[in-house]
Design an enzyme around this catalytic site. Structure first.
Site, PDB file in Angstrom:
ATOM      1  N   GLY A   1       2.445  12.695  -0.153  1.00 30.61           N
ATOM      2  CA  GLY A   1       1.848  11.488  -0.719  1.00 30.61           C
ATOM      3  C   GLY A   1       0.335  11.533  -0.762  1.00 30.61           C
ATOM      4  N   GLY A  55      -0.639   0.939  -3.081  1.00 32.09           N
ATOM      5  CA  GLY A  55       0.481   1.295  -2.228  1.00 32.09           C
ATOM      6  C   GLY A  55       1.796   0.838  -2.824  1.00 32.09           C
ATOM      7  N   ASN A  56       2.858   0.966  -2.056  1.00 30.21           N
ATOM      8  CA  ASN A  56       4.160   0.517  -2.521  1.00 30.21           C
ATOM      9  C   ASN A  56       4.200  -0.991  -2.716  1.00 30.21           C
ATOM     10  OD1 ASN A  56       5.859   3.017  -2.478  1.00 30.21           O
ATOM     11  ND2 ASN A  56       5.177   3.043  -0.358  1.00 30.21           N
ATOM     12  N   THR A 110      17.732 -13.174  20.038  1.00 28.54           N
ATOM     13  CA  THR A 110      18.165 -12.070  19.180  1.00 28.54           C
ATOM     14  C   THR A 110      17.179 -11.785  18.056  1.00 28.54           C
ATOM     15  OG1 THR A 110      20.477 -12.540  19.672  1.00 28.54           O
ATOM     16  CG2 THR A 110      20.030 -11.233  17.696  1.00 28.54           C
ATOM     17  N   ASP A 151      -1.767   9.179  -0.680  1.00 27.32           N
ATOM     18  CA  ASP A 151      -2.394   8.295   0.301  1.00 27.32           C
ATOM     19  C   ASP A 151      -2.487   8.964   1.669  1.00 27.32           C
ATOM     20  OD1 ASP A 151       0.396   8.229   0.430  1.00 27.32           O
ATOM     21  OD2 ASP A 151       0.494   6.123   1.008  1.00 27.32           O
ATOM     22  N   ARG A 152      -1.435   9.684   2.037  1.00 26.36           N
ATOM     23  CA  ARG A 152      -1.471  10.421   3.312  1.00 26.36           C
ATOM     24  C   ARG A 152      -2.537  11.513   3.265  1.00 26.36           C
ATOM     25  NH1 ARG A 152       4.429  12.493   4.256  1.00 26.36           N
ATOM     26  NH2 ARG A 152       3.533  13.228   6.240  1.00 26.36           N
TER      27      ARG A 152
END
Length: 246
Positions: free
Chosen positions: A99, A7-8, A177, A101-102
């Site tokens: 992609g 992956g990335n 926050t 992977d997709r």
């Protein structure tokens, strides 16, 4: 076979003995093959094939090729997206722009669909991707948004909010926050997933199966209110499908 999903950010790998997939190992690759992965591979029996999904770039692919040649005199088989394969037809006119992977996740989802349900695949990684698949294998398309860390980092970079590592657990709204930033990223991805699932259900008139995968999948569990199935090795299962067809 040795199967790899590059992956990335992370490298996932597992062995397949011809019957089933072994335990999935995960490491951050940093555009190379990490030392702990090299050490683990030194103890492996020599694989007969090495089948790879790579969206992590050329550098890590070249490093992998050098390692597999040195260890086993094998050249990795890099899988590429195809317009129609194993019953899946992707929506993209140019397969190279979808992609790999997709694509592999679509294959795995289509091959193993015991309830014959339309499917939404949510892959929570560096980017969060959403792909919709009909029961006949037709891919309707998908969406891509920044993943959890990218979403948080981009917001903090443009504001004076200090970064404090905090991970929400079932928080819908926060009283701090930093926690609000963390919870907001989780809720944004979960809400988009559920909106897409609702639209797909309305269009098909059927109960939608949500498949959750990717490195950040565990961080989304508490935020999803619709039923889902978490599959850690969905891309690797897609690689098994391709390897068995070839």
């Amino acid at each position: 076979m040795l199967l790899l999903d590059i992956g990335n950010t992370n490298l996932r790998w597992a062995l397949h003995d011809g019957a089933q997939l072994g335990a999935v190992q995960i490491a951050r690759h940093g555009n190379a093959i990490p030392l702990d992965v090299l050490a683990a591979w030194e103890t492996l029996p020599a694989p007969t094939r090495i089948v790879v999904s790579n969206v992590g770039g050329a550098a890590v692919a070249e490093a992998l090729g050098r390692v597999t040649q040195a260890y086993w005199q094998l050249t990795p088989e890099f899988v590429s997206t195809r317009a129609e394969y194993a019953g899946v037809r992707i929506a993209y006119a140019e397969p190279s722009r979808f992609g790999v992977d997709r694509w592999l996740a679509l294959l795995a989802a289509h091959v193993d669909n015991p309830t014959a349900a339309p499917t939404l695949i949510v892959d929570a990684g560096t980017a969060a991707t959403f792909d919709l698949l009909l029961t006949d294998g037709r891919h309707l398309g998908g969406l891509i948004v920044p993943g959890l860390e990218m979403m948080r980092t981009s917001l903090l970079a443009g504001t004076q909010i200090p970064r404090i590592e905090v991970e929400p657990s079932g928080v819908l709204w926060a009283d701090d926050t930093t926690a609000a930033v963390a919870a907001g990223s989780v809720q944004a991805i979960a809400a988009l997933a559920e909106r897409l699932a609702e639209r797909l259900a309305a269009e098909t008139g059927a109960t939608v199966r949500i498949l959750l995968t990717g490195g950040d999948a565990p961080r989304l569990r508490s935020a999803l209110t619709q039923p889902f199935v978490e599959i850690e090795d969905l891309v690797l299962q897609g690689l098994v499908t391709v390897a068995n067809f070839n």
